[in-house]
Design a protein around this motif. Structure first.
Motif, short mmCIF file in Angstrom:
data_model
loop_
_atom_site.label_atom_id
_atom_site.label_comp_id
_atom_site.label_asym_id
_atom_site.label_seq_id
_atom_site.Cartn_x
_atom_site.Cartn_y
_atom_site.Cartn_z
N SER A 121 0.85 -1.19 0.00
CA SER A 121 0.00 0.00 0.00
C SER A 121 0.88 1.24 0.00
N PRO A 122 0.49 2.28 -0.74
CA PRO A 122 1.27 3.53 -0.70
C PRO A 122 1.28 4.17 0.68
N MET A 123 0.28 3.86 1.54
CA MET A 123 0.25 4.41 2.89
C MET A 123 1.38 3.89 3.76
N LYS A 124 2.09 2.89 3.29
CA LYS A 124 3.21 2.34 4.03
C LYS A 124 4.54 2.96 3.61
N ARG A 125 4.49 3.87 2.61
CA ARG A 125 5.71 4.52 2.12
C ARG A 125 5.77 5.94 2.64
N LYS A 126 6.92 6.30 3.19
CA LYS A 126 7.07 7.63 3.79
C LYS A 126 6.97 8.74 2.74
N ASP A 127 7.52 8.51 1.55
CA ASP A 127 7.47 9.56 0.53
C ASP A 127 6.04 9.86 0.12
N PHE A 128 5.19 8.82 0.03
CA PHE A 128 3.79 9.04 -0.33
C PHE A 128 3.05 9.77 0.78
#
Length: 313
Positions: A121-128
């Protein structure tokens, strides 16, 4: 067409006192939280980024509190000029809208972390998440327009700001309220309730025989409880009372005694709304093991860890 103009009346001094006390406590708690985030937490996770932005949105509210408290204490007489009135409306709108947005994003993040822990999930990426928070602040720039759409006006006796008795602002109040109520409260509340209902179902199935399972379940339940308490105690009364007030003003403008009671209830709901500044830090402490660990460490230990990371780089 209105046949009677309901005059604005002064509010009880207790409203100003309680407003200042609650936001003073909130300022201390959120200032302390921001200090922990920026000065004592070397490594940020995705949840930390969202919590930091929530603390930033809470730090906005105390900036507007002295103006609103002085306005109420002076018998609903605005003596600070047009620009100060617009600034107060902008700060209050940015605070409440920002708090709801970041609380909703925190609920989505928790849902993704627990319910969809084994899915990308993109919610797990700090940049997102960083881009998402920047987008939220850009969206909050929309609240700047409220200050220009709701200027201070004068009646026969007083200069008014953010008052239901501003006859020229009735239509603007009505339209802005329903935009905030539907898009800024009902939609986020629906998203949060969906996430929390799925979280409750998910954590009820967690194996609590292991320490890791116990920690995940405890942290999730605490997060659910605190966030729901904030929505129900702080944001629900404010949005419901304001909606009833603008409807009565638009369709029953001559019911002066009812409007005066609703206005008092509206200002009282600002006090309840301000409690969210005091409750949000509990999300950081109880909902984040990292925040709790950093809080318990001494400043010397934290600085030593920072030095070690610097040397390794």
């Amino acid at each position: 067409m209105e046949t009677t103009t309901c005059p604005a009346e002064g509010q009880h001094i207790s409203l100003s006192v309680l407003l200042c006390l609650i936001h003073l406590v909130g300022l201390f708690l959120n200032g302390f939280s921001l200090w922990v985030f920026t000065c004592r937490m070397a490594k940020w996770r995705t949840g930390t980024i969202l919590q930091f932005n929530l603390a930033m949105s809470d730090a906005v509210a105390p900036l507007a509190t002295p103006l609103l408290a002085a306005y109420l204490a002076r018998g609903s007489q605005w003596e600070f000029g047009q620009v100060a009135c617009q600034l107060m409306i902008i700060l209050l709108s940015a605070h409440f809208s920002g708090s709801i947005i970041f609380l909703t994003l925190i609920s989505v993040h928790r849902y993704v972390a627990v319910v969809q822990f084994n899915r990308p999930s993109p919610m797990k990426r700090k940049d997102f998440v960083k881009k998402l928070c920047c987008g939220a602040w850009v969206f909050l720039l929309f609240t700047f327009s409220f200050g220009f759409l709701l200027p201070s006006t004068s009646d026969d006796r007083n200069m008014l700001c953010l008052s239901i008795h501003q006859k020229n602002n009735t239509e603007a109040y009505f339209t802005i309220n329903f935009l905030i109520f539907l898009l800024g409260f009902i939609v986020p509340l629906t998203v949060s309730l969906f996430c929390y209902s799925r979280l409750v179902t998910s954590v009820s199935c967690i194996n609590v025989s292991s320490l890791h399972g116990q920690l995940i379940k405890m942290k999730s339940l605490r997060m659910i409880g605190i966030c729901l308490l904030i929505f129900v105690l702080c944001f629900l009364p404010l949005n419901v009372v304001r909606t009833v007030m603008v409807v009565v003003k638009k369709f029953y403008p001559n019911h002066c005694s009812l409007l005066l009671r609703l206005e008092t209830a509206h200002y009282a709901s600002y006090i309840l709304g301000g409690i969210n500044c005091c409750l949000d830090p509990f999300i950081y402490f109880f909902g984040s093991n990292n925040f709790r660990k950093i809080f318990r460490k001494s400043p010397i230990t934290v600085q030593q860890e920072r030095d070690k990371r610097s040397e390794s780089l």
